[in-house]
Write an enzyme that holds these catalytic residues in place. Structure first.
Site, PDB file in Angstrom:
ATOM      1  CG  HIS A 143      -8.514  -8.881   1.021  1.00 40.68           C
ATOM      2  ND1 HIS A 143      -7.801  -8.156   1.940  1.00 40.68           N
ATOM      3  CD2 HIS A 143      -9.661  -9.026   1.606  1.00 40.68           C
ATOM      4  CE1 HIS A 143      -8.342  -8.335   3.030  1.00 40.68           C
ATOM      5  NE2 HIS A 143      -9.572  -8.754   2.766  1.00 40.68           N
ATOM      6  CB  SER A 153      -4.295  -0.655   9.610  1.00 38.96           C
ATOM      7  OG  SER A 153      -5.257  -1.194   9.005  1.00 38.96           O
ATOM      8  CB  THR A 180     -10.609  -1.049   3.013  1.00 39.96           C
ATOM      9  OG1 THR A 180      -9.802  -2.056   3.464  1.00 39.96           O
ATOM     10  CG2 THR A 180     -12.025  -1.527   3.294  1.00 39.96           C
ATOM     11  CG  ASP A 222      -1.228  -6.553   3.417  1.00 43.88           C
ATOM     12  OD1 ASP A 222      -1.633  -5.562   2.588  1.00 43.88           O
ATOM     13  OD2 ASP A 222      -2.032  -6.980   4.242  1.00 43.88           O
ATOM     14  CG  HIS A 261      -1.702  -1.106   1.232  1.00 43.96           C
ATOM     15  ND1 HIS A 261      -3.238  -1.198   0.347  1.00 43.96           N
ATOM     16  CD2 HIS A 261      -1.576  -2.633   1.925  1.00 43.96           C
ATOM     17  CE1 HIS A 261      -3.562  -2.606   0.598  1.00 43.96           C
ATOM     18  NE2 HIS A 261      -2.815  -3.257   1.431  1.00 43.96           N
ATOM     19  CE1 TYR A 318      -8.749  -4.584   0.460  1.00 47.47           C
ATOM     20  CE2 TYR A 318     -10.571  -4.976   1.798  1.00 47.47           C
ATOM     21  CZ  TYR A 318      -9.301  -5.085   1.884  1.00 47.47           C
ATOM     22  OH  TYR A 318      -8.493  -5.592   2.692  1.00 47.47           O
ATOM     23  N   GLY A 336      -7.690   2.610   7.563  1.00 52.86           N
ATOM     24  CA  GLY A 336      -8.636   3.576   7.566  1.00 52.86           C
ATOM     25  C   GLY A 336      -9.985   2.862   8.226  1.00 52.86           C
ATOM     26  CD  GLU A 337      -9.371  -1.500   7.049  1.00 46.79           C
ATOM     27  OE1 GLU A 337      -8.618  -0.599   7.486  1.00 46.79           O
ATOM     28  OE2 GLU A 337      -9.284  -2.359   6.289  1.00 46.79           O
TER      29      GLU A 337
HETATM   30 ZN    ZN Z   1      -5.820  -7.302   1.775  1.00 39.68          ZN
END
Ligand code: ZN
Length: 394
Positions: free
Chosen positions: A198, A292, A102, A288, A66, A133, A72-73
């Site tokens: 994913h 987060s 996401t 990855d 990323h 996603y 950000g979830e």
């Molecule tokens: Zn993923």
């Protein structure tokens, strides 16, 4: 050292990733031009490096990063920071694959490509996936076909989420249509057109991909599902996926809490795969990076967020070789040649004449990364960073 310089590395143990024994390796400009047991020192300006006591291996190819930050979830303050050049160089990663995740709402493909080009200017190999996603896939231009045909960095679509509460719950037809679209765009642009997937922790595992292939004219090898080491059940489904003709990817970044929750560490997943007859050409490890990673307390409360580290690839490789006893070249393939092949990156991932000079020198005993050369450019030598990102301070 300028791009047009000549370097001769003498007497290193070469893992291409296949073991090639003690060799001299000559680099001219951004390419490896010669590999032989004893190369003559040229009669013109040439940097000669003593490679004895070192392993010479391909720079690592990270199939999922990323680069603009992810996460950000947990609200806006949990959006992770973007990567810096030194994150990759210190980790021995010379090729990154930038993706959104996401969040394709506060994050954009415009930003992704801008970051990719910044990292390329700073010296890294960078490719990206369009989409995110969710389906229908968002794109930078009018369609994902336009993105693959006209944006050089875009080589595929993803990571599209399946078997996850955060996914758009795509059905078999949607996944098959996405694969077909990406395949045609890949054919027209001369790229592999991979669909990065994913895979979450829902019990449907990899079934959505199997359903897409069973009911439509698409092949399983077009999909590149990741996080397959998320738990032992998904790992077994991953082995079945390879037996049906697919590829699988393991995530190297983890935390003690995530491992305690049932994740199988990436090197261990490769070891179990090899024992189950899965060839190292069909399974890979990626970082990855900058995703987060939540940390929970015993009561299940979120107490901290950490960020996926690019150094995890090297950590897993060393652990696999030194602690689990996996053959170095087999494990090395899963973070070099195999992801390069799956992504269709012909010029990197191997130590070969004509390939990009993406080269690491490791201490033969500790396997510590000492020197990093990316496209012929010296990024780190004897453990000292020679090149920093534009806004990084020494
Ligand atoms: Zn993923």
């Amino acid at each position: 050292m300028s791009q047009s310089s000549i370097t001769l590395i003498q007497g290193a143990q070469v893992y291409a990733p296949q073991s090639r024994g003690q060799q001299d390796v000559m680099i001219v400009g951004d390419r490896i031009v010669a590999i032989a047991p004893q190369l003559p020192v040229p009669n013109i300006a040439c940097r000669v490096i003593d490679g004895r006591g070192k392993w010479l291996v391909p720079g690592f190819v990270d199939a999922l990063t990323h680069i603009t930050g992810g996460g950000g979830e947990g609200g806006f303050h949990t959006r992770t920071p973007e990567m810096q050049l030194s994150d990759a160089i210190l980790a021995g990663v010379t090729t990154v694959t930038g993706v959104l995740g996401t969040d394709a709402i506060t994050r954009s493909h415009q930003n992704l490509i801008a970051k990719a080009r910044a990292l390329k200017t700073e010296g890294l190999n960078v490719v990206c996936h369009t989409g995110s996603y969710h389906l229908p896939a968002k794109s930078l231009m009018a369609s994902i076909e336009d993105d693959l045909l006209f944006i050089p960095e875009f080589i595929g679509v993803g990571e599209v989420a399946i078997s996850d509460h955060r996914s758009s719950q795509p059905d078999a037809t949607q996944l098959a249509q996405l694969a077909a679209q990406t395949r045609v765009a890949g054919m027209l642009s001369g790229k592999r057109g991979v669909v990065s997937i994913h895979v979450g922790d829902a019990p449907s595992l990899l079934q959505p991909l199997w359903d897409a292939v069973a009911s439509h004219d698409v092949t399983l090898s077009q999909f590149y599902p990741t996080h397959i080491n998320r738990n032992a059940t998904l790992l077994l489904a991953g082995f079945e996926h390879v037996k049906r003709g697919g590829y699988i990817d393991f995530t190297a970044s983890t935390t003690d809490a995530i491992l305690a929750g049932g994740e199988v560490r990436a090197s261990e997943a490769v070891m179990r795969g090899l024992s189950a007859g899965i060839p190292e050409s069909h399974m890979s490890m990626s970082t990855d990076g900058h995703a987060s990673l939540p940390v929970f307390d015993d009561a299940g409360n979120l107490v901290a967020l950490t960020v996926g580290e690019m150094a995890s690839l090297h950590t897993e490789w060393v652990y696999g070789v030194q602690t689990l006893g996996i053959t170095p070249e087999k494990l090395l393939r899963t973070l070099t040649q195999t992801p390069a092949e799956i992504l269709g990156l012909a010029d990197t991932g191997t130590i070969a004449e004509g390939s990009f000079a993406d080269v690491l020198l490791l201490d033969a005993d500790s396997l510590d990364i000492q020197t990093v050369i990316c496209r012929g450019q010296w990024m780190m030598h004897d453990g000292v960073l020679l090149k920093l990102g534009t806004f990084e301070v020494k």
